[in-house]
Write an enzyme that holds these catalytic residues in place. Structure first.
Site, PDB file in Angstrom:
ATOM      1  N   SER A   8       0.826  -1.207   0.000  1.00 60.38           N
ATOM      2  CA  SER A   8       0.000   0.000   0.000  1.00 60.38           C
ATOM      3  C   SER A   8       0.864   1.263   0.000  1.00 60.38           C
ATOM      4  O   SER A   8       1.718   1.396  -0.870  1.00 60.38           O
ATOM      5  CB  SER A   8      -0.923  -0.075   1.210  1.00 60.38           C
ATOM      6  OG  SER A   8      -2.088   0.609   0.943  1.00 60.38           O
TER       7      SER A   8
ATOM      8  N   HIS B 216      -7.724  -5.677  -0.121  1.00 63.61           N
ATOM      9  CA  HIS B 216      -6.477  -4.932   0.051  1.00 63.61           C
ATOM     10  C   HIS B 216      -5.730  -5.484   1.273  1.00 63.61           C
ATOM     11  O   HIS B 216      -6.153  -5.274   2.415  1.00 63.61           O
ATOM     12  CB  HIS B 216      -6.878  -3.469   0.269  1.00 63.61           C
ATOM     13  CG  HIS B 216      -5.739  -2.521   0.385  1.00 63.61           C
ATOM     14  ND1 HIS B 216      -4.943  -2.196  -0.680  1.00 63.61           N
ATOM     15  CD2 HIS B 216      -5.269  -1.806   1.445  1.00 63.61           C
ATOM     16  CE1 HIS B 216      -4.041  -1.310  -0.288  1.00 63.61           C
ATOM     17  NE2 HIS B 216      -4.214  -1.073   1.002  1.00 63.61           N
TER      18      HIS B 216
HETATM   19  C1  GCU Z   1      -5.410   4.789   1.611  1.00 65.47           C
HETATM   20  C2  GCU Z   1      -4.806   5.538   0.452  1.00 65.47           C
HETATM   21  C3  GCU Z   1      -3.973   4.631  -0.451  1.00 65.47           C
HETATM   22  C4  GCU Z   1      -2.973   3.852   0.371  1.00 65.47           C
HETATM   23  C5  GCU Z   1      -3.644   3.156   1.519  1.00 65.47           C
HETATM   24  C6  GCU Z   1      -2.704   2.503   2.534  1.00 65.47           C
HETATM   25  O1  GCU Z   1      -6.372   3.894   1.144  1.00 65.47           O
HETATM   26  O2  GCU Z   1      -5.851   6.154  -0.247  1.00 65.47           O
HETATM   27  O3  GCU Z   1      -3.300   5.389  -1.429  1.00 65.47           O
HETATM   28  O4  GCU Z   1      -2.268   2.955  -0.449  1.00 65.47           O
HETATM   29  O5  GCU Z   1      -4.392   4.084   2.283  1.00 65.47           O
HETATM   30  O6  GCU Z   1      -1.539   2.802   2.558  1.00 65.47           O
HETATM   31  O7  GCU Z   1      -3.181   1.720   3.331  1.00 65.47           O
END
Ligand code: GCU
Length: 425
Positions: free
Chosen positions: A261, A402
């Site tokens: 992420s 995710h």
């Molecule tokens: C949020 C953000 C993402 C990121 C994510 C994370 O969802 O919008 O860009 O990758 O957090 O790091 O958990």
């Protein structure tokens, strides 16, 4: 495009922004704007790169400079003069007897913070120096295992709340990220693992870049082309690699950098800026990571800059709602790894991160890999979930949300063995 259809979510989602304005996230493939991806081999002054020498002398440095200048921001170069690594703890019987576990304290300037606590696992069953994975974690080293001997992170972590009892919180999170860091599986595959909490390097909130490592190297407010938090974290990953270079049980020329992420955006930028990383892995990194910005699918440049104004530099704000104007896209970031190995992974239910856009970045980095005559992805369409494709560049789409899971790690370990594990196959 059977697969593209299966990836399309409900048409459009309305999202409320912090200031109450309604922002629309597009999840419909047919509503992706028309866009032209810059040719990664085109030279700014005219002409097109046609050889490895030309790419390395002109194309690569110009691409790196452009992405640095317009997006992540310039970071200090190299290991700082005050760099220091001290072994703080060692246990011979970690992970059910499978690993030696150590904690090192890394500092960057004599007598001045911040201090990074690096957790290192070495496979017990080793005959010589081992290759390693290195990656940052969100909420502290104690989240990797329930073992109470791991020092809890009492400083800022992602998700810290003002006034909370940090010790109680840290203790309650012991082992909470064990699924994301399957340590037994990693050491049993013959790899060391090094990690540290990203907040040790730079806390994840906007304070005008006044905390973390920023003030050690930047006086006053950073200029629009200078480093944001993702650059600071990437710089920190290079310092973890500096530390590994001094640890004789690790073979620092065989290191894979990995991140999930926001930390997957970071591993890509670390791989681009530090060619010592031989394998670069991005897990569900999405917008500002592996996903093409110009598709504006799921999270967009405007959304990310609004929610996380500290991640990228000042210049990147010029592209809010105006991805068309971006003079590059994320396939060029992937291309900066060539001829090293790079792997991108997405998840079916992580449409916010745009799996199709993540796949396309790897695909469109291919012309640079072709210069090196290295075989690459071998497909032109996103593969079915659960299938890993590619050789020097790789990709998979996992069924699910995710996250980083042991299923992702099985692919990463196989990929890393292919590229780093001459003695492990
Ligand atoms: C949020 C953000 C993402 C990121 C994510 C994370 O969802 O919008 O860009 O990758 O957090 O790091 O958990």
């Amino acid at each position: 495009m059977r697969r593209a259809c299966s990836l399309v979510f409900a048409a459009v989602a309305l999202i409320q922004s912090a200031d109450g304005q309604k922002l629309v996230a597009n999840y419909n493939e047919s509503k992706v704007p028309d866009y032209d991806l810059p040719d990664p081999l085109l030279l700014a002054g005219g002409g097109r790169v046609s050889s490895v020498a030309e790419w390395e002398e002109k194309g690569r440095p110009a691409t790196l400079k452009l992405i640095e200048n317009e997006m992540y921001g310039r970071m200090p170069v190299g290991k700082p003069a005050g760099f220091k690594v001290v072994l703080d703890k060692e246990e011979e019987d970690a992970v059910g007897g499978r690993a030696v576990r150590r904690e090192y304290l890394i500092s960057f300037a004599e007598g001045k913070g911040p201090e990074v606590r690096m957790l290192l696992y070495l496979p017990k069953n080793r005959t010589g120096p081992v290759p390693a994975f290195v990656g940052l974690n969100f909420r502290g080293n104690q989240c990797l295992e329930e073992d109470t001997r791991i020092t809890p992170e009492l400083g800022y972590v992602v998700g810290s709340r003002k006034g909370e009892d940090r010790r109680a919180k840290a203790e309650s999170m012991r082992g909470s990220a064990a699924g994301r860091w399957p340590v037994a599986m990693i050491v049993e595959s013959g790899f060391a693992l090094a990690t540290a909490c990203c907040g040790n390097i730079d806390p994840d909130y906007h304070d005008g870049w006044k905390n973390g490592v920023h003030p050690l190297f930047t006086e006053g407010d950073p200029k629009p082309d200078e480093w944001g938090t993702i650059s600071a974290w990437a710089w920190g990953l290079s310092r973890l690699l500096d530390a590994l270079e001094g640890i004789k049980e690790v073979e620092a020329r065989r290191v894979a950098v990995i991140g999930h992420s926001r930390l997957g955006k970071t591993s890509l930028w670390a791989g681009a800026t530090d060619p010592r990383f031989q394998v670069v892995i991005s897990n569900n990194s999405g917008c500002g990571g592996a996903a093409l910005s110009k598709r504006a699918f799921g999270e967009t440049v405007g959304r990310i800059n609004r929610s996380f104004p500290h991640w990228f530099n000042g210049n990147f704000k010029k592209y809010d709602g105006n991805e068309k104007a971006l003079p590059f896209d994320q396939h060029q970031l992937i291309a900066l790894m060539a001829p090293r190995a790079v792997y991108v992974a997405s998840a079916t239910k992580d449409q916010w991160a745009d799996p199709q856009g993540e796949f396309l970045s790897v695909l469109h980095a291919q012309p640079v890999y072709d210069l090196y005559r290295k075989s690459s992805l071998g497909v032109t369409e996103i593969p079915a979930p659960g299938q890993s494709v590619g050789s020097l560049t790789g990709y998979h789409l996992r069924d699910g949300k995710h996250d980083v899971t042991p299923e992702d790690w099985a692919f990463y370990l196989a990929f890393a063995k292919r590229h780093l594990g001459e003695d492990l196959r």
